[in-house]
Each structure stands twice: as C-alpha cells, then as structure tokens.
Scaffold this active site. Structure first.
Site, PDB file in Angstrom:
ATOM      1  N   TYR A  56       0.843  -1.198   0.000  1.00 39.37           N
ATOM      2  CA  TYR A  56       0.000   0.000   0.000  1.00 39.37           C
ATOM      3  C   TYR A  56       0.883   1.254   0.000  1.00 39.37           C
ATOM      4  CZ  TYR A  56      -3.609  -3.419   1.326  1.00 39.37           C
ATOM      5  OH  TYR A  56      -4.436  -4.512   1.369  1.00 39.37           O
ATOM      6  N   HIS A 116       0.402 -11.881   1.002  1.00 37.40           N
ATOM      7  CA  HIS A 116      -0.647 -11.061   0.371  1.00 37.40           C
ATOM      8  C   HIS A 116      -1.457 -11.844  -0.675  1.00 37.40           C
ATOM      9  CE1 HIS A 116      -1.577  -6.525  -0.325  1.00 37.40           C
ATOM     10  NE2 HIS A 116      -2.657  -7.249  -0.504  1.00 37.40           N
TER      11      HIS A 116
END
Ligand SMILES: NC(=O)c1ccc[n+]([C@@H]2O[C@H](COP(=O)([O-])OP(=O)(O)OC[C@H]3O[C@@H](n4cnc5c(N)ncnc54)[C@H](OP(=O)(O)O)[C@@H]3O)[C@@H](O)[C@H]2O)c1
Length: 277
Positions: free
Chosen positions: A53, A111
C-alpha cells in the site's frame, strides 16, 4: 467490541480499519493520517496494512497514527508474494516494522500466492514468530485448494487467518472456503466489505438502514459480521464514513433483514473461483 479468538488464543476485534489506497498521494497524506487517528479515537483497535500500500507509505502513516496506543492495537501487515522467500520475507518484515515504528506485528500475511513455495514462506513466518517479530501469521487470497495445500506443509497448521474479498455483492466464499476456514478455526478477514463503495447505493440496503436508523455501510458491515469467525476492515478517509462504519457493531440484523438481503444479493448456487476485485 466483540472479538474472534484465534487458534493461538489471541483475541482480535471484529471491526478494524483498512489502509489500501493510503500513502499513494502526498497531497492526501494529512487527511489519511487524520482518518486513521479518528478511527482510533472512535475506539477501533485493529489496523490492516501491507508493504504494497503506497509502496510502504501506508505503513508509515499507520506508524505515525498509532503513537502511544501501539500496545492496544492489533496490527496486521502483509508481505508481497515476490518477497515471500525464506530470507526475503524476513527482510520485508523488518522493513515493515521500521516503517510502522514498532518491534512486532500481531499478524503477518502472505498477500497472495506467488512463485515461492508455500513451505518456504511458512518457514520464514515461523522464524519471525520464534524471534518475536510477529505474533501470528496467515495468508490472503488463498482459495480452498490452496488452503488444503498449505495445511499439508510443515507447520502449515499454524496459519491463523485468511484475508479474502467478501461483501453482499460477492458471496462466493460461502460455498466452500468460508465453512472450510470456520471448521479449521482459521479466522476470515473480509476485505472490501463495502464493495469499495458503490454497493452502498443499492436500495435494499437503504431500506434496512432506515429501519435501524443507521447508515447503509453499517448494514453492509453488520451483514459480514453475522458470520462466526469473521472480522472485517473497511477503509475510510472521509471522517463521516469512518463515523458511520464504527456504528456497525451496534447493528443486529433480524431474520427479515437477512431474508431481504438474500433476495437482493443471492448466496452462491455453485462453486466459483475466488473473487479478488
Ligand atoms: N488482501 C487483499 O488483497 C486486499 C484487497 C483489497 C483490500 N484489502 C484491505 O481491505 C480494506 C478494505 O477494502 P477496500 O479498501 O478495498 O474497500 P472497502 O472498505 O469496501 O471500501 C472503501 C471505499 O468505500 C468508501 N467508504 C468507506 N466508508 C463508507 C461509508 N460509510 N459510506 C460510503 N462510502 C464509504 C471509501 O471512501 P473514503 O475513503 O473516501 O472514505 C472508499 O472509497 C483495504 O483498505 C485493505 O486494508 C485487502
């Protein structure tokens, strides 16, 4: 706030805040920092972030927002699949810790599945756990077959959570993955629980929200949280959005609400591949 107890014995609050899209634009940084701080002021104690992010910048915002509250917060971050090798995951975790200004993560997730063998990633996670750099580990975006494979690698049974897309408009996990995780006591973290926003404009949500005197977002979140073993992490930068979202744990949907939502957003009738968008 209600919590889910992990296999490892730790309690995780059912509602937290997400940080995807934060840290991407310098001009938005102040507003994003304020939003995370507001979430904490309003009582949220679960934060989800990832090295991906804002390429680390979201973690920096979270690090700045937590301040002296760090010990009260259940902190989750994720490793990129291309970093998830035996050595790479350890180095990536250390970089995340520095950005987050902390000495440990409460939960560290893969992830999504990449080319490094799951066994290698698990080995790295177990090393990080033994060294006290993470308390627990889990995965994200792994479908039922991947979860079976994970369970068979050495120490794969220590997986505590699978973070997957789940909202009213995308219920595919109810077919197999969700019951499978519930049976194995693997906590499901529902991401994009608001369908990234547009879902909230659907009339059936508005009707139920009016009945409960709450925001449609609170209905969408309460619906996700009706499931045992499921927690969720909506993202909001707008302060009104954050305020609406934290009310979700006060909303209890009744039989009529659930039936109306099933009619408008039907449950799956067959297996589908795991939705990620
Ligand atoms: N593991 C993964 O692969 C993965 C993938 C996606 C997401 N995630 C995690 O899950 C978190 C949540 O998912 P998400 O960010 O994709 O989507 P989401 O939480 O479903 O939706 C976020 C969007 O909805 C808006 N919003 C928030 N609260 C609202 C409200 N009360 N009323 C109207 N609109 C509202 C936000 O606007 P504002 O920001 O303007 O308030 C933002 O545009 C992420 O931030 C991330 O931490 C993980």
């Amino acid at each position: 706030m209600r919590s889910v107890t992990l296999k490892s014995g730790e309690n995780v609050p059912v509602l937290g805040l997400g940080t995807w899209r934060m840290g991407e634009r310098a001009s938005e940084r102040a507003a994003e920092l304020k939003a995370v701080k507001l979430g904490l002021e309003l009582g949220l104690r679960l934060i989800d972030t990832a090295e991906m992010y804002g390429e680390g910048k979201a973690e920096e915002i979270v690090g700045d927002a937590m301040g002296s509250l760090r010990d009260e917060i259940y902190l989750v971050s994720k490793v990129y699949p291309h970093n998830a090798s035996r050595k790479g995951a350890i180095a990536a975790c250390e970089r995340s810790l520095r950005r987050l200004k902390t000495d440990r993560l409460d939960l560290y997730l893969l992830h999504w599945r990449g080319s490094h063998p799951l066994a290698e990633t698990v080995e790295a996670f177990e090393t990080l756990r033994k060294d006290g750099k993470i308390r627990n580990w889990g995965v994200s975006n792994l479908d039922a077959g991947d979860m079976n494979e994970l369970a068979r690698v050495p120490n794969g049974g220590n997986c505590q959570s699978n973070q997957v897309l789940y909202h009213l408009g995308s219920r595919g996990i109810e077919w197999q993955l969700l019951p499978q995780c519930q049976k194995a006591r693997i906590m499901v973290m529902a991401y994009s629980p608001l369908g990234q926003g547009p879902l909230l404009r659907k009339p059936p949500l508005k009707k139920i929200a009016d009945k409960h005197g709450c925001d449609p977002a609170a209905v969408a979140l309460a619906w996700v949280l009706r499931q045992p073993g499921v927690i969720t992490i909506p993202k909001a930068t707008n302060p009104d959005h954050m305020r609406a979202n934290v009310t979700a744990t006060d909303v209890t949907l009744d039989k009529d609400d659930l039936a109306a939502l099933d009619a408008a957003f039907p449950p799956p009738k067959r297996a589908t591949s795991l939705d990620m968008t």
